[in-house]
Write an enzyme that holds these catalytic residues in place. Structure first.
Site, PDB file in Angstrom:
ATOM      1  N   CYS A 132      -2.497   7.429   8.322  1.00 10.85           N
ATOM      2  CA  CYS A 132      -3.026   6.071   8.191  1.00 10.85           C
ATOM      3  C   CYS A 132      -1.960   5.065   8.615  1.00 10.85           C
ATOM      4  O   CYS A 132      -0.771   5.352   8.582  1.00 10.85           O
ATOM      5  CB  CYS A 132      -3.419   5.772   6.748  1.00 10.85           C
ATOM      6  SG  CYS A 132      -4.725   6.817   6.091  1.00 10.85           S
TER       7      CYS A 132
ATOM      8  N   HIS B 203      -5.364  -1.024   5.345  1.00 13.30           N
ATOM      9  CA  HIS B 203      -4.911   0.378   5.323  1.00 13.30           C
ATOM     10  C   HIS B 203      -5.909   1.191   6.166  1.00 13.30           C
ATOM     11  O   HIS B 203      -6.932   1.651   5.671  1.00 13.30           O
ATOM     12  CB  HIS B 203      -4.881   0.859   3.863  1.00 13.30           C
ATOM     13  CG  HIS B 203      -4.339   2.234   3.655  1.00 13.30           C
ATOM     14  ND1 HIS B 203      -3.452   2.529   2.646  1.00 13.30           N
ATOM     15  CD2 HIS B 203      -4.544   3.415   4.297  1.00 13.30           C
ATOM     16  CE1 HIS B 203      -3.140   3.822   2.675  1.00 13.30           C
ATOM     17  NE2 HIS B 203      -3.806   4.386   3.664  1.00 13.30           N
TER      18      HIS B 203
ATOM     19  N   THR C 265       0.863  -1.174   0.000  1.00 10.62           N
ATOM     20  CA  THR C 265       0.000   0.000   0.000  1.00 10.62           C
ATOM     21  C   THR C 265       0.904   1.229   0.000  1.00 10.62           C
ATOM     22  O   THR C 265       2.033   1.171   0.485  1.00 10.62           O
ATOM     23  CB  THR C 265      -0.992  -0.009   1.195  1.00 10.62           C
ATOM     24  OG1 THR C 265      -2.001   0.976   0.960  1.00 10.62           O
ATOM     25  CG2 THR C 265      -0.307   0.290   2.515  1.00 10.62           C
TER      26      THR C 265
END
Lengths: 207, 165
Positions: B32, B49, B26
């Site tokens: 995040c 995520h 990702t």
């Protein structure tokens, strides 16, 4: 109004006009500050997924210089100005009149503060035009700068929206100048917090 | 004929699972957190995520479980169990949870990265899943990729290059 799909073309056109007025004012301010012609394109209003928001800004991993200004008042939200670090350096060098200033250098204190000042002027004039247009009292908080991956930067502006939606409304305007050595391109993103849209349309007298 | 991609990319607020020799990645993690759960017996790895620490923050029906730490980890464990994992074999690695801007507002979202980390650690402790390594906090964006051959999490940042944890 949190269901973005319920927006009609009239709503989107109004948001486009908001982007137009805001960025138009900011472009003039920047043009005056740097004493060089700067152009802007017609704003685009996009209702997109979070992933597509990153893609519109160049891709999650693309390195950009970002200015983030939060605003509060009758409604809240964020304004982002994104520009490549190389392009930002050109503005910074014009503003400081020093060709050695660079945001990417180790000793970048002056460059960063010039970039922040630029952001202050740009987003300040953007928000002023916006609040005049819709007669809302908005005030901006202290601008913030960071140079990093777009995904990491933009996601900060998506957090508030993410509590109510999986999509976001991006009001995007591109600035450019061909008077400089390289073509300069900067992106404005207006991200009103979810509750803001209802208030904006109410102020403009649209259901 | 089924074509298996050698690399699976997970978007923001999303999750997925791969099996060896696939890699899972990702990109552009700021506040995040990218959490990897992996199972060495089944050579499976899952990635979520996470954007927000708790689904109670949601003011609408949760349609993307990966967005929140609680629903995201639950959904990931469930998906891995469906593919043959047993929870007690799972191990975790994670990265992200930075603070990208020094925001002036009193907005609680400012420290969201830190809150995401705390929430994930608490849930993993509760689920008895050990965190073998992590690279969290700070002020930098991260892109991550987990390799099911080596069980290493590759972390790329703009200023510090590539590290493996």
């Amino acid at each position: 109004m949190t269901e973005l799909s319920k927006f009609s073309q009239i709503h989107l056109d109004l948001l486009k006009e908001i982007g137009n007025i805001g960025a138009g004012n900011a472009t003039t301010a920047l043009s005056n500050l740097l004493n060089t012609p700067i152009h802007m394109n017609v704003p685009v209003v996009n209702i997109v997924s979070f992933d597509d928001a990153m893609n519109l800004a160049g891709g999650a991993e693309e390195v950009q210089a970002a200015l983030l200004v939060e605003f509060e008042g009758e409604f809240s939200g964020n304004v982002f100005f994104l520009i490549s670090p190389e392009n930002a350096d050109q503005f910074v060098q014009m503003l400081t009149q020093d060709p050695n200033q660079s945001l990417l250098s180790d000793d970048n204190d002056i460059a960063i503060s010039a970039f922040l000042e630029l952001g202050n002027i740009l987003t300040g004039s953007y928000l002023r035009a916006l609040s005049d247009f819709i007669s809302a009292n908005l005030y901006q908080l202290v601008p913030n700068a960071a140079i990093d991956m777009v995904g990491a930067l933009i996601s900060q502006g998506l957090i508030e929206t993410s509590t109510v939606s999986d999509q976001v409304i991006l009001i995007e305007t591109v600035l450019s100048s061909d008077q400089l050595d390289d073509e300069i391109k900067g992106h404005f993103f207006l991200l009103p917090d979810p509750g803001a849209f209802h208030r904006i349309f109410e102020l403009l007298g649209v259901q | 004929m089924e074509h298996v991609m050698d690399k699976v990319k997970v978007g923001i607020a999303d999750l997925n699972v791969v099996r060896q020799p696939q890699k899972i990645s990702t990109s552009g993690l700021g506040s995040c957190v990218g959490l990897v759960l992996y199972d060495e017996q089944q050579v499976l790895a899952g990635l979520v995520h996470v954007m927000l620490p708790d689904s109670s923050l949601s003011r609408t029906e949760v349609t993307k479980p990966g967005k929140f730490a609680d629903t995201g980890i639950n959904a990931l464990i469930k998906l891995m169990e469906e593919k043959g994992s047993i929870k007690c074999n799972l191990k975790a690695k994670m990265a992200g949870g930075a603070q990208m801007f020094n925001l002036a507002s009193k907005n609680e979202n400012m420290r969201i990265g830190h809150k995401n980390i705390v929430a994930i650690e608490k849930i993993l402790t509760h689920e008895s899943i050990p965190i073998l390594s992590k690279d969290v906090g700070g002020h930098k964006g991260r892109s991550i990729e987990f390799d099911t051959d080596t069980n290493l999490l590759k972390i790329r940042t703009v200023y510090e290059g590539v590290t493996y944890i």
